[in-house]
Design an enzyme around this catalytic site. Sequence first.
Site, PDB file in Angstrom:
ATOM      1  N   ARG A   1       0.839  -1.198   0.000  1.00 22.51           N
ATOM      2  CA  ARG A   1       0.000   0.000   0.000  1.00 22.51           C
ATOM      3  C   ARG A   1       0.879   1.255   0.000  1.00 22.51           C
ATOM      4  O   ARG A   1       2.008   1.236   0.472  1.00 22.51           O
ATOM      5  CB  ARG A   1      -0.936   0.009   1.209  1.00 22.51           C
ATOM      6  CG  ARG A   1      -0.230   0.086   2.576  1.00 22.51           C
ATOM      7  CD  ARG A   1      -0.326   1.503   3.150  1.00 22.51           C
ATOM      8  NE  ARG A   1       0.369   1.697   4.399  1.00 22.51           N
ATOM      9  CZ  ARG A   1       1.604   2.101   4.515  1.00 22.51           C
ATOM     10  NH1 ARG A   1       2.357   2.279   3.462  1.00 22.51           N
ATOM     11  NH2 ARG A   1       2.164   2.315   5.699  1.00 22.51           N
TER      12      ARG A   1
ATOM     13  N   LYS B   1       1.237  12.268  10.093  1.00 25.39           N
ATOM     14  CA  LYS B   1       2.611  11.975  10.491  1.00 25.39           C
ATOM     15  C   LYS B   1       3.474  13.235  10.423  1.00 25.39           C
ATOM     16  O   LYS B   1       4.298  13.472  11.297  1.00 25.39           O
ATOM     17  CB  LYS B   1       3.191  10.872   9.594  1.00 25.39           C
ATOM     18  CG  LYS B   1       4.295  10.114  10.271  1.00 25.39           C
ATOM     19  CD  LYS B   1       4.383   8.689   9.836  1.00 25.39           C
ATOM     20  CE  LYS B   1       5.073   7.855  10.881  1.00 25.39           C
ATOM     21  NZ  LYS B   1       5.129   6.454  10.505  1.00 25.39           N
TER      22      LYS B   1
ATOM     23  N   HIS C   1      10.458  -5.757  10.757  1.00 25.37           N
ATOM     24  CA  HIS C   1      10.373  -4.571   9.894  1.00 25.37           C
ATOM     25  C   HIS C   1      11.741  -4.210   9.315  1.00 25.37           C
ATOM     26  O   HIS C   1      12.727  -4.179  10.041  1.00 25.37           O
ATOM     27  CB  HIS C   1       9.884  -3.359  10.686  1.00 25.37           C
ATOM     28  CG  HIS C   1       8.459  -3.467  11.131  1.00 25.37           C
ATOM     29  ND1 HIS C   1       7.760  -2.409  11.665  1.00 25.37           N
ATOM     30  CD2 HIS C   1       7.584  -4.501  11.109  1.00 25.37           C
ATOM     31  CE1 HIS C   1       6.534  -2.799  11.960  1.00 25.37           C
ATOM     32  NE2 HIS C   1       6.405  -4.065  11.640  1.00 25.37           N
TER      33      HIS C   1
ATOM     34  N   GLU D   1       9.101   0.499   3.334  1.00 22.78           N
ATOM     35  CA  GLU D   1       9.059  -0.271   4.584  1.00 22.78           C
ATOM     36  C   GLU D   1       8.561  -1.675   4.267  1.00 22.78           C
ATOM     37  O   GLU D   1       7.503  -1.836   3.652  1.00 22.78           O
ATOM     38  CB  GLU D   1       8.121   0.383   5.599  1.00 22.78           C
ATOM     39  CG  GLU D   1       8.151  -0.380   6.930  1.00 22.78           C
ATOM     40  CD  GLU D   1       7.040   0.043   7.884  1.00 22.78           C
ATOM     41  OE1 GLU D   1       7.350   0.607   8.927  1.00 22.78           O
ATOM     42  OE2 GLU D   1       5.864  -0.223   7.570  1.00 22.78           O
TER      43      GLU D   1
ATOM     44  N   HIS E   1      -5.238  -3.747  14.595  1.00 25.63           N
ATOM     45  CA  HIS E   1      -5.314  -2.530  13.777  1.00 25.63           C
ATOM     46  C   HIS E   1      -6.763  -2.048  13.696  1.00 25.63           C
ATOM     47  O   HIS E   1      -7.059  -0.869  13.852  1.00 25.63           O
ATOM     48  CB  HIS E   1      -4.764  -2.834  12.377  1.00 25.63           C
ATOM     49  CG  HIS E   1      -4.508  -1.609  11.556  1.00 25.63           C
ATOM     50  ND1 HIS E   1      -5.426  -1.128  10.667  1.00 25.63           N
ATOM     51  CD2 HIS E   1      -3.453  -0.776  11.503  1.00 25.63           C
ATOM     52  CE1 HIS E   1      -4.935  -0.038  10.090  1.00 25.63           C
ATOM     53  NE2 HIS E   1      -3.733   0.196  10.577  1.00 25.63           N
TER      54      HIS E   1
HETATM   55  P1  0O2 Z   1      -0.322   1.835   8.857  1.00 25.65           P
HETATM   56  O1  0O2 Z   1      -1.767   2.139   8.741  1.00 25.65           O
HETATM   57  O2  0O2 Z   1      -0.052   0.348   8.819  1.00 25.65           O
HETATM   58  O3  0O2 Z   1       0.529   2.591   7.909  1.00 25.65           O
HETATM   59  P2  0O2 Z   1       7.952   5.540  12.474  1.00 25.65           P
HETATM   60  O4  0O2 Z   1       7.414   5.128  11.116  1.00 25.65           O
HETATM   61  O5  0O2 Z   1       9.310   4.965  12.755  1.00 25.65           O
HETATM   62  O6  0O2 Z   1       7.840   6.999  12.715  1.00 25.65           O
HETATM   63  P3  0O2 Z   1       6.993   3.707  14.376  1.00 25.65           P
HETATM   64  O7  0O2 Z   1       5.648   3.502  14.991  1.00 25.65           O
HETATM   65  O8  0O2 Z   1       8.125   3.819  15.329  1.00 25.65           O
HETATM   66  O9  0O2 Z   1       6.895   4.950  13.443  1.00 25.65           O
HETATM   67  O10 0O2 Z   1       7.331   2.558  13.366  1.00 25.65           O
HETATM   68  P4  0O2 Z   1       7.159   1.007  13.590  1.00 25.65           P
HETATM   69  O11 0O2 Z   1       7.169   0.639  15.021  1.00 25.65           O
HETATM   70  O12 0O2 Z   1       8.191   0.362  12.728  1.00 25.65           O
HETATM   71  O13 0O2 Z   1       5.672   0.731  13.054  1.00 25.65           O
HETATM   72  C1  0O2 Z   1       5.297   1.090  11.786  1.00 25.65           C
HETATM   73  C2  0O2 Z   1       4.148   0.235  11.307  1.00 25.65           C
HETATM   74  O14 0O2 Z   1       4.146  -1.065  11.912  1.00 25.65           O
HETATM   75  C3  0O2 Z   1       2.769   0.781  11.602  1.00 25.65           C
HETATM   76  O15 0O2 Z   1       2.417   1.701  10.620  1.00 25.65           O
HETATM   77  C4  0O2 Z   1       1.905  -0.473  11.552  1.00 25.65           C
HETATM   78  O16 0O2 Z   1       1.652  -0.886  10.230  1.00 25.65           O
HETATM   79  C5  0O2 Z   1       2.830  -1.500  12.184  1.00 25.65           C
HETATM   80  N1  0O2 Z   1       2.651  -1.549  13.649  1.00 25.65           N
HETATM   81  C6  0O2 Z   1       3.502  -1.088  14.589  1.00 25.65           C
HETATM   82  N2  0O2 Z   1       3.027  -1.326  15.815  1.00 25.65           N
HETATM   83  C7  0O2 Z   1       1.844  -1.934  15.665  1.00 25.65           C
HETATM   84  C8  0O2 Z   1       0.860  -2.444  16.590  1.00 25.65           C
HETATM   85  O17 0O2 Z   1       0.998  -2.358  17.788  1.00 25.65           O
HETATM   86  N3  0O2 Z   1      -0.251  -3.044  16.049  1.00 25.65           N
HETATM   87  C9  0O2 Z   1      -0.428  -3.145  14.698  1.00 25.65           C
HETATM   88  N4  0O2 Z   1      -1.544  -3.743  14.270  1.00 25.65           N
HETATM   89  N5  0O2 Z   1       0.468  -2.671  13.810  1.00 25.65           N
HETATM   90  C10 0O2 Z   1       1.578  -2.079  14.287  1.00 25.65           C
HETATM   91  P5  0O2 Z   1       1.351   2.836  10.916  1.00 25.65           P
HETATM   92  O18 0O2 Z   1       1.817   4.031  10.187  1.00 25.65           O
HETATM   93  O19 0O2 Z   1       1.117   2.987  12.383  1.00 25.65           O
HETATM   94  O20 0O2 Z   1       0.012   2.302  10.316  1.00 25.65           O
END
Ligand code: 0O2
Length: 249
Positions: free
Chosen positions: A80, A90, A157, A176, A192
């Site tokens: 996506r 963000k 990741h 990513e 989610h």
């Molecule tokens: P979406 O809708 O999937 O795009 P950063 O990007 O480094 O500023 P962060 O949170 O430190 O932000 O990055 P991280 O931990 O690598 O997580 C990024 C993505 O991993 C998230 O994107 C989610 O897709 C997934 N993710 C992380 N933690 C969780 C969680 O607790 N539950 C679920 N279901 N998914 C998670 P986005 O942008 O939050 O959402």
Amino acid sequence: MTEQESIMLPSLREKENEVAMLNGDIMEQLKIVMQNSQQFQEMMMMYKCAIREVRTKAEVLNDEMSVRYHRNPISSITSRVKKPESITQKLLKKGLPFTVEAIMTNLSDVAGVRIICEFIDDIYTIAAMLAMQDDLRLIQIKDYIKYPKDNGYRSYHMIVEIPVFFSKGKTPMRVEIQIRTIAMDFWASLDHELKYKKDINPEDEEVIANELLACAERIAETDMIMQQIRMKLDAVEQHKATTEIIIDE
Ligand code: 0O2
């Protein structure tokens, strides 16, 4: 609750609602600005192309392994491009300007590819095979399988930079990559979904969070058992193949 508090609360709530509405308006307007800007559209196109490159890499590895080992380590691939409102959110959160340059320099997850594997060891095999490709620059790894998040989230990741060739030349694009098992993905999808359910009251939220954590642990255990079963089956297969060679000789 004191009398003063009971008078204060509704007006506080109104203020909060006003702020939320204002934020909503800003978000909506920014979304429209972004969607209509030629530069933004071009950037989104570039991210879509980067996704295609990463998907192809994963598909190639899967095809090769299916011929070599007679099984597909990858069960499915999804991808996506982040929605304009999520990009806006963000940028707001990070205090960054709403420019294409700020997005491309600071956000690493505008393009996302999710690789769903059958078994835990497939995750590490695919990750290692991608990381060793010399046109791919590995920027960051977050191993939420070895180190799960407090809520139970598990996934591997990678942020990678991949060159994409456009008419004006080569552009390194960030993608990513999330790699997880079918079971981990099942959990993450429900988690989610729950994040967007705004009408859950705080007590229920805590109970649900605890239940989700317990489910994550059970799922992790099941993943381990499935992995062990597959290793046993592999060993049987190996033994059979060796015996057949000896008999043939
Ligand atoms: P979406 O809708 O999937 O795009 P950063 O990007 O480094 O500023 P962060 O949170 O430190 O932000 O990055 P991280 O931990 O690598 O997580 C990024 C993505 O991993 C998230 O994107 C989610 O897709 C997934 N993710 C992380 N933690 C969780 C969680 O607790 N539950 C679920 N279901 N998914 C998670 P986005 O942008 O939050 O959402």
